[in-house]
Design a protein around this motif. Structure first.
Motif, PDB file in Angstrom:
ATOM      1  N   GLU A   1       0.809  -1.212   0.000  1.00  0.00           N
ATOM      2  CA  GLU A   1       0.000   0.000   0.000  1.00  0.00           C
ATOM      3  C   GLU A   1       0.847   1.269   0.000  1.00  0.00           C
ATOM      4  O   GLU A   1       0.366   2.333  -0.382  1.00  0.00           O
ATOM      5  CB  GLU A   1      -0.921   0.004   1.226  1.00  0.00           C
ATOM      6  CG  GLU A   1      -2.009  -1.072   1.178  1.00  0.00           C
ATOM      7  CD  GLU A   1      -2.840  -1.094   2.441  1.00  0.00           C
ATOM      8  OE1 GLU A   1      -2.594  -0.231   3.328  1.00  0.00           O
ATOM      9  OE2 GLU A   1      -3.734  -1.957   2.545  1.00  0.00           O
ATOM     10  N   CYS A   2       2.111   1.160   0.452  1.00  0.00           N
ATOM     11  CA  CYS A   2       2.949   2.356   0.463  1.00  0.00           C
ATOM     12  C   CYS A   2       3.739   2.442  -0.844  1.00  0.00           C
ATOM     13  O   CYS A   2       3.881   1.463  -1.575  1.00  0.00           O
ATOM     14  CB  CYS A   2       3.891   2.349   1.668  1.00  0.00           C
ATOM     15  SG  CYS A   2       5.202   1.121   1.594  1.00  0.00           S
ATOM     16  N   TYR A   3       4.252   3.626  -1.119  1.00  0.00           N
ATOM     17  CA  TYR A   3       4.961   3.834  -2.383  1.00  0.00           C
ATOM     18  C   TYR A   3       6.388   3.284  -2.330  1.00  0.00           C
ATOM     19  O   TYR A   3       6.871   2.693  -3.300  1.00  0.00           O
ATOM     20  CB  TYR A   3       5.004   5.327  -2.714  1.00  0.00           C
ATOM     21  CG  TYR A   3       3.647   5.911  -3.029  1.00  0.00           C
ATOM     22  CD1 TYR A   3       3.000   5.613  -4.231  1.00  0.00           C
ATOM     23  CD2 TYR A   3       2.994   6.741  -2.117  1.00  0.00           C
ATOM     24  CE1 TYR A   3       1.746   6.149  -4.531  1.00  0.00           C
ATOM     25  CE2 TYR A   3       1.755   7.282  -2.410  1.00  0.00           C
ATOM     26  CZ  TYR A   3       1.132   6.976  -3.612  1.00  0.00           C
ATOM     27  OH  TYR A   3      -0.112   7.498  -3.893  1.00  0.00           O
ATOM     28  N   TYR A   4       7.064   3.508  -1.204  1.00  0.00           N
ATOM     29  CA  TYR A   4       8.471   3.119  -1.102  1.00  0.00           C
ATOM     30  C   TYR A   4       8.769   2.542   0.283  1.00  0.00           C
ATOM     31  O   TYR A   4       8.098   2.869   1.267  1.00  0.00           O
ATOM     32  CB  TYR A   4       9.394   4.326  -1.337  1.00  0.00           C
ATOM     33  CG  TYR A   4       9.242   4.951  -2.704  1.00  0.00           C
ATOM     34  CD1 TYR A   4       9.819   4.361  -3.823  1.00  0.00           C
ATOM     35  CD2 TYR A   4       8.523   6.134  -2.876  1.00  0.00           C
ATOM     36  CE1 TYR A   4       9.679   4.927  -5.092  1.00  0.00           C
ATOM     37  CE2 TYR A   4       8.378   6.715  -4.133  1.00  0.00           C
ATOM     38  CZ  TYR A   4       8.955   6.098  -5.233  1.00  0.00           C
ATOM     39  OH  TYR A   4       8.796   6.658  -6.480  1.00  0.00           O
ATOM     40  N   PHE A   5       9.767   1.709   0.343  1.00  0.00           N
ATOM     41  CA  PHE A   5      10.287   1.215   1.618  1.00  0.00           C
ATOM     42  C   PHE A   5      11.782   0.968   1.473  1.00  0.00           C
ATOM     43  O   PHE A   5      12.280   0.697   0.373  1.00  0.00           O
ATOM     44  CB  PHE A   5       9.571  -0.070   2.057  1.00  0.00           C
ATOM     45  CG  PHE A   5       9.779  -1.254   1.141  1.00  0.00           C
ATOM     46  CD1 PHE A   5      10.860  -2.111   1.296  1.00  0.00           C
ATOM     47  CD2 PHE A   5       8.884  -1.502   0.100  1.00  0.00           C
ATOM     48  CE1 PHE A   5      11.044  -3.195   0.451  1.00  0.00           C
ATOM     49  CE2 PHE A   5       9.055  -2.588  -0.753  1.00  0.00           C
ATOM     50  CZ  PHE A   5      10.134  -3.437  -0.575  1.00  0.00           C
ATOM     51  N   SER A   6      12.497   1.104   2.574  1.00  0.00           N
ATOM     52  CA  SER A   6      13.938   0.841   2.557  1.00  0.00           C
ATOM     53  C   SER A   6      14.203  -0.551   3.119  1.00  0.00           C
ATOM     54  O   SER A   6      13.403  -1.112   3.860  1.00  0.00           O
ATOM     55  CB  SER A   6      14.687   1.885   3.395  1.00  0.00           C
ATOM     56  OG  SER A   6      14.336   1.762   4.755  1.00  0.00           O
TER      57      SER A   6
END
Length: 576
Positions: free
Chosen positions: A96-101
């Motif tokens: 659901e989120c655009y980016y993750f590290s």
């Protein structure tokens, strides 16, 4: 019985509503008990014992009489229900989120080399989230092996490599080398991956690099003094006698571990508290019974005749004592930054202020020749040659510290972290300008994902409501408040930029916490636990944000129906 009384209090929260069926009540209670067991790191043998005797402890409970969560069932639910369920929830949020590290590191447990796949992402309703997506064993530690494992976990989770905003690890060459590192391999597949150095390692290594410029090896001295007393009751007794002689309250010396970030300052401060007694102890031993490094350091400034061991002789303070007092004065500045970087409320938007503050402190102390008030007092007792020699040594320390940190952090006015700082919503007046905001997509290599025209409309809306935003929250929570309470506009473009930036870690502290938790779980008493069970316990403890009493609410919700269904099924006994 003490454990039973504590557990019975927890059970009060686990018993289900009257209208729920008895079968559901029992399975909910069992899952809640197992969750409680995992959260507190209790053994499965203790739960097995509790399950057999709980009906005796609570004889008036029909549910307690029918609980059957022994160690086999409990470990199966942990391994194949709670762990996978928490992993699915993390994957769902990442989609659901655009980016993750992605953060990774290596740790040896016996003859196993383990790696976490930790993620950080920005949730528009909650703020920054840090979770454990996976935990695996890999004998090889080459960049190719680490990269392949990271890619496999990502694709097996139905996530896109393009979603990865940054790669965080310690600053070893296998992770960040210029030619054949994990970062370079990730960069080949995704050109917008950000190099998220661990600045806790940078600050800690800055101190170690600066210490190497001194003529005196302080780290070695602190370690040798600790080792003198750490394993000898007789030597410790003699030190206590020296403390009585010097009229000092005895405090056990602290161990300094060079690989740990924050161990040197406490060790030095504790040593300083007992310094006259420590000097008295070693001077009493004499030159022939002391390590040469210790003798040269401790006997400096004292007379050559130690036969009488006069108390005043031990209290004399010379040039070498200044090293300890100087470090006691300067190291808190480094410690302060590391503690900030480790804090869960600290974000990438705050890092520039913290690093510049440390840089300014070092430069100011060197310019003003300020080494601490205690050093200034000792200076009055030293001759000019000794003062000049010590001052030259301290300048070397500060110069090396500045050199190290300047090579590894961009202090220029247009540095990337300086631009990130402008996204902070804490100032009373918005510092973020359209020029900087419109430039960020290009700097982050995500310009193809941003609609500049829509971004300007979103920025204009932010300026309109800026004064109404709370300023007493961490930066990520202020942004979450803004997105949560302004639903008239979509803010897709602003969410992408903010989500990308806030997903970047400031350090590898989260991975270090995972390893610390791993060491507390995988003890000698629990050495028969399998790798997949350890993985599920770590995921359960890290990924679930609810307490033991609150897990009941989760189990009773529609979201918890799947978890209960998995717990009821016999498939939980088979490895998935």
């Amino acid at each position: 019985m003490v454990m039973a009384r504590k557990t019975s209090k927890c059970l009060d929260a686990f018993f289900i509503k009257k209208h729920a069926s008895e079968e559901i009540s029992i399975i909910n209670s069992e899952v809640a008990l197992i969750y409680h067991n995992v959260k507190h790191g209790l053994s499965y043998n203790s739960l097995d014992c509790l399950a057999k005797n709980i009906s005796k402890f609570i004889p008036d409970s029909q549910i307690a009489a029918k609980l059957t969560c022994g160690r086999t069932k409990a470990s199966a639910i942990t391994r194949n229900v709670l762990g996978p369920y928490s992993q699915e929830k993390v994957i769902s949020e990442l989609k659901e989120c655009y980016y993750f590290s992605v953060a990774s590191d290596a740790s040896n447990v016996g003859n196993l080399k383990t790696f976490p796949y930790a993620v950080q992402y920005f949730n528009c309703n909650k703020g920054i989230c840090r979770k454990l997506l996976d935990f695996y064993e890999e004998a090889e530690e080459t960049s190719l092996d680490i990269y392949n494992c990271l890619k496999k976990i990502t694709t097996d989770s139905n996530l896109s490599m393009d979603q990865i905003s940054a790669y965080s690890a310690d600053n070893a060459s296998v992770n960040y080398g210029a030619h054949n590192s994990v970062f370079q391999k990730l960069k080949e597949e995704n050109n917008h991956i950000f190099k998220a150095n661990c600045y806790c390692h940078v600050v800690n290594n800055c101190v170690k690099y600066a210490l190497k410029g001194l003529d005196v090896d302080i780290e070695s001295i602190v370690i040798k003094i600790y080792n003198e007393f750490s394993s000898s009751a007789l030597k410790t007794k003699k030190l206590k006698e020296c403390c009585e002689f010097a009229q000092i309250e005895y405090k056990e010396l602290l161990r300094h571990v060079p690989t740990r970030w924050l161990s040197l300052l406490p060790a030095i401060d504790r040593l300083i508290r007992s310094w006259p007694a420590v000097k008295h102890y070693f001077l009493s031993k004499g030159r022939d019974n002391c390590h040469k490094v210790l003798w040269d350091f401790i006997s400096e400034g004292c007379s050559t005749d130690f036969m009488n061991n006069d108390d005043e002789e031990c209290k004399k303070e010379g040039k070498n004592d200044c090293y300890l007092f100087f470090l006691s004065n300067i190291l808190p500045e480094f410690t302060k930054v590391i503690l900030l970087l480790e804090s869960e409320s600290f974000t990438i938007l705050d890092i520039d202020h913290a690093m510049r503050s440390l840089h300014d402190q070092l430069k100011s102390r060197m310019a003003d020749n300020f080494f601490g008030s205690k050093v200034r007092d000792i200076f009055r007792k030293l001759d000019e040659e000794e003062r000049a020699l010590f001052k030259g040594q301290v300048h070397i320390f500060l110069q090396r510290a500045l050199k190290y940190i300047e090579e590894r952090y961009d202090f220029s006015t247009d540095g990337i972290y300086k631009k990130f700082e402008l996204l902070s919503l804490k100032p009373q007046e918005l510092k973020l300008t359209w020029e900087v905001l419109s430039e960020l997509p290009m700097i982050l290599n995500i310009e193809d994902a941003i609609n500049i025209d829509s971004l300007y409309s979103e920025f204009a809306c932010l300026k309109t409501v800026y004064r109404e935003l709370p300023k007493d929250l961490p930066n990520d929570e202020i942004w979450a408040y803004f997105f949560r309470n302004n639903t008239s506009t979509n803010f897709d473009n602003l969410k992408k930029i903010v989500g990308f930036v806030l997903s970047i870690p400031t350090s590898n502290a989260f991975c270090e916490r995972i390893f610390s938790l791993l060491n507390s779980l995988w003890t000698k008493e629990r050495n028969r636990m399998s790798m997949d069970l350890i993985k599920s316990e770590l995921q359960t403890r890290i990924n679930f944000d609810v307490s033991c009493s609150e897990i009941l609410t989760v189990l009773q919700s529609s979201d918890g129906e799947k978890l209960i269904k998995m717990a009821k099924s016999s498939e939980k006994y088979f490895k998935k």
